[in-house]
Write a protein that holds these residues in place. Structure first.
Motif, mmCIF file in Angstrom:
data_model
loop_
_atom_site.group_PDB
_atom_site.id
_atom_site.type_symbol
_atom_site.label_atom_id
_atom_site.label_comp_id
_atom_site.label_asym_id
_atom_site.label_seq_id
_atom_site.Cartn_x
_atom_site.Cartn_y
_atom_site.Cartn_z
ATOM 1 N N ARG A 280 0.860 -1.192 0.000
ATOM 2 C CA ARG A 280 0.000 0.000 0.000
ATOM 3 C C ARG A 280 0.896 1.241 0.000
ATOM 4 N NH1 ARG A 280 -3.421 -3.641 3.402
ATOM 5 N NH2 ARG A 280 -5.558 -3.473 2.648
ATOM 6 N N ARG B 160 1.048 -1.141 -5.294
ATOM 7 C CA ARG B 160 -0.156 -0.429 -5.722
ATOM 8 C C ARG B 160 0.132 1.071 -5.680
ATOM 9 N NH1 ARG B 160 -5.409 -0.917 -2.082
ATOM 10 N NH2 ARG B 160 -4.246 0.404 -0.663
ATOM 11 N N ASN C 48 -12.168 -5.684 0.578
ATOM 12 C CA ASN C 48 -12.612 -4.709 1.583
ATOM 13 C C ASN C 48 -13.514 -3.667 0.918
ATOM 14 O OD1 ASN C 48 -10.699 -6.116 3.024
ATOM 15 N ND2 ASN C 48 -9.147 -4.536 2.842
HETATM 16 C C1 PEP Z 1 -9.347 -3.655 -0.480
HETATM 17 O O1 PEP Z 1 -10.117 -2.716 -0.679
HETATM 18 O O2 PEP Z 1 -9.714 -4.833 -0.278
HETATM 19 C C2 PEP Z 1 -7.887 -3.417 -0.444
HETATM 20 C C3 PEP Z 1 -7.037 -4.394 -0.378
HETATM 21 O O3 PEP Z 1 -7.484 -2.117 -0.440
HETATM 22 P P1 PEP Z 1 -7.536 -1.175 0.887
HETATM 23 O O4 PEP Z 1 -7.954 -2.042 2.029
HETATM 24 O O5 PEP Z 1 -6.187 -0.599 1.038
HETATM 25 O O6 PEP Z 1 -8.566 -0.174 0.494
#
Ligand code: PEP
Ligand code: MG
Length: 540
Positions: free
Chosen positions: A295, A331, A453
């Motif tokens: 991230r 990412r 998520n």
């Molecule tokens: C998700 O959305 O599942 C994800 C991996 O990204 P983040 O939790 O950083 O939004």
């Protein structure tokens, strides 16, 4: 027997004598001073002394903490040189005529409040820095320069709170576990406790009194409890739990170097999710096959201003080098909603989760995006890099991304700067829109990574941040599972791999279902890599 409930930070069960140390009353009295110059001199002398102490701690902790973890103390030194912090304290002295100690206490409160108001739990680590640094200054001003008192024999060490500096100062062999009244799961102190493998709990509250000093205690870092004066039955039960846990850990470690292979011979990649270069060490410790999600926004969140190309390049290079050829998926910036950088303040939005975030920022501010892409491409020669883009909703966005990548690579070509020609470009599938057009998207990219998520949040219209809706937030909702299935099918029809990097990947109850769907890889927090490997090996 007394059971105090707190929050688990580092798993493990330890049994031993409790050693309680409360930091001296931090109440600082306010005085009105005439000689403001003298107070400023006191402040500056204390600052100088604190910088020297932090330099020393940094040097001595390097061999066992490693460069990345020890950099906390460099960051604290930087805070002591920070113009805003210094100006704030000096202004309190010159304009309000406060004594230096009171001005520092005010600065500590003000800067902590500022960081807290950003409403991002990751900013709490900066709150811890401000507090640590201010407290160090106050200790120096009060003449109490020594490090905190600590146990001389193996004990469970309890306190109001620990700073990162306290923790590196401990004799590890004398610390069975740590328990605090306050604290934060994401403070540097908690992160260091994790790195040093010290079972820890925080947030025991005011109940955690000094009267328990010297008593027998059980620290349960799995459940987040501190049991004082356990009765025989509890002691026996906890000893069994401790044995089981230690046995389980040993058994998991035996899985290091083994394949993630199902009983029927299917191989599933297991990667780790990280939020900083530090995470690589834990990912390697638990034998992750690669990094499935870095991230990168945390580089921006932790930086006082937009990180430069050079700063980013160094971090990406370090991650790639440390992973020694294992896959690393980075990412691009996913700022917005709960992830805000202090210097990046988009206008207030009514629905930030549906607002200006992630790829939308990168495409609207191509300068920021290009800096990141240049850093990534330059770093790509140091390892096995793939890049992915968050919150995609259209083919047009992917086309725009590709155009910008072309501009970046043309610039690098014209500057004779090397980059890998094998970087794979992927997108995150986090919106129902991306699922519904996954067939078209699959024709444009090299891989998909499902962010369950956000996909759950947007599919169910449930705010993932809202604790009141926790019972509604379900990755196993048939609609979400169907979304995942559609994505996997369309990816495979186009011949591209698909992985899951959202929290659902770590839900061992779903592993068999994901394998049945044909998922190629699962990316989880580093400490879940071996439990997931174990689960995969039990699946058909
Ligand atoms: C998700 O959305 O599942 C994800 C991996 O990204 P983040 O939790 O950083 O939004
Ligand atoms: Mg997401």
């Amino acid at each position: 027997m007394v059971t105090l409930k707190g929050t688990k930070v580092v798993a493990g069960i330890v049994i031993g004598r409790l050693f309680v140390y409360m930091h001296p009353d931090k109440h600082v009295s306010r005085a009105t001073v005439e000689d403001t110059d003298a107070q400023i001199r006191l402040f500056n002398d204390a600052r100088q002394k604190a910088i020297e102490q932090l330099e020393e701690i940094h040097e001595s902790s390097l061999p066992y903490l490693g460069e990345l973890n020890a950099s906390i103390f460099v960051a604290q030194e930087m805070l002591l040189e920070d113009k805003q912090y210094i100006d704030y304290v000096c202004k309190q002295i010159t304009e309000s005529k406060y004594n230096a100690a009171y001005a520092i206490a005010l600065a500590s409160d003000e800067f902590s409040r500022l960081f807290t108001s950003i409403e991002d739990k990751y900013m709490q680590s900066h709150v811890a820095d401000v507090r640590d640094v201010s407290e160090r200054l106050l200790r120096i001003l009060c003449g109490a320069e020594g490090e905190m008192i600590q146990p001389l024999e193996p004990c469970i060490f309890a306190s109001d709170d620990f700073s990162a500096g306290d923790i590196v100062g401990f004799k590890r062999e004398n610390i069975l576990g740590l328990a605090t009244m306050f604290g934060s799961q994401v403070s540097h102190a908690s992160i260091l406790a994790g790195t040093m493998g010290i079972p820890s709990i925080i947030g025991l509250g005011q109940e955690m009194l000094s009267i328990y000093d010297g008593r027998c205690a059980i620290l349960d870092g799995i459940k987040g409890e501190l049991i004082i004066d356990p009765d025989k039955r509890t002691l026996d039960r906890m000893k069994r739990k401790q044995k089981e846990y230690d046995e389980h850990q040993r058994m998991l470690l035996l899985l290091k170097g083994k394949n993630n292979i199902t009983k029927s011979g299917e191989y599933i990649n297991v990667y780790a999710n990280i939020g900083s270069a530090e995470g690589v060490e834990t990912a390697l410790l638990y034998d992750a096959g690669g990094i499935g999600l870095f991230r990168s926004e945390f580089i921006y969140i932790e930086s006082p201003t937009y990180p430069t190309e050079e700063e980013q390049f160094n971090i990406y290079k370090e991650v790639l080098e440390k992973m020694r050829g294992r896959k690393v998926i980075i990412r691009t910036l996913d700022l917005g909603t709960d992830k805000q950088a202090s210097y990046f303040r988009p206008e207030k939005e009514n629905n930030p989760a549906l607002g200006y975030r992630a790829i939308r920022i990168s495409l609207a501010q191509p300068g920021i995006f290009k800096t990141q892409l240049r850093a990534l491409y330059r770093a790509s020669v140091y390892g096995n890099l793939d890049i992915m883009f968050p919150l995609i909703i259209s083919v047009d966005e992917v086309k725009q991304i590709k155009e910008i990548i072309n501009e970046v690579t043309s610039e690098l070509d014209s500057e004779d700067i090397e980059y890998s020609k094998d970087i794979r470009i992927g997108i995150m599938i986090e919106t129902p829109a991306a699922v519904m057009i996954s067939e078209q998207l699959a024709a444009e990219v090299d891989f998909f990574s499902i962010g369950t998520n956000d996909l759950t949040q947007y599919t169910l219209a449930i705010d993932r941040q809202n604790p009141k809706l926790e019972s509604y937030f379900s990755e196993v909702h048939p609609a979400v599972m169907r979304m995942i299935e559609i994505t996997v099918d369309n990816a495979h029809k186009a011949g591209i791999p698909v992985d899951i990097c959202g929290e659902a990947a770590a839900d061992l109850n779903l592993t068999q279902a994901f394998i049945n769907m044909g998922i190629d890889a699962l990316s989880v927090s580093p400490n879940m890599v071996l439990p997931l490997r174990k689960k995969i090996r039990e699946c058909d």
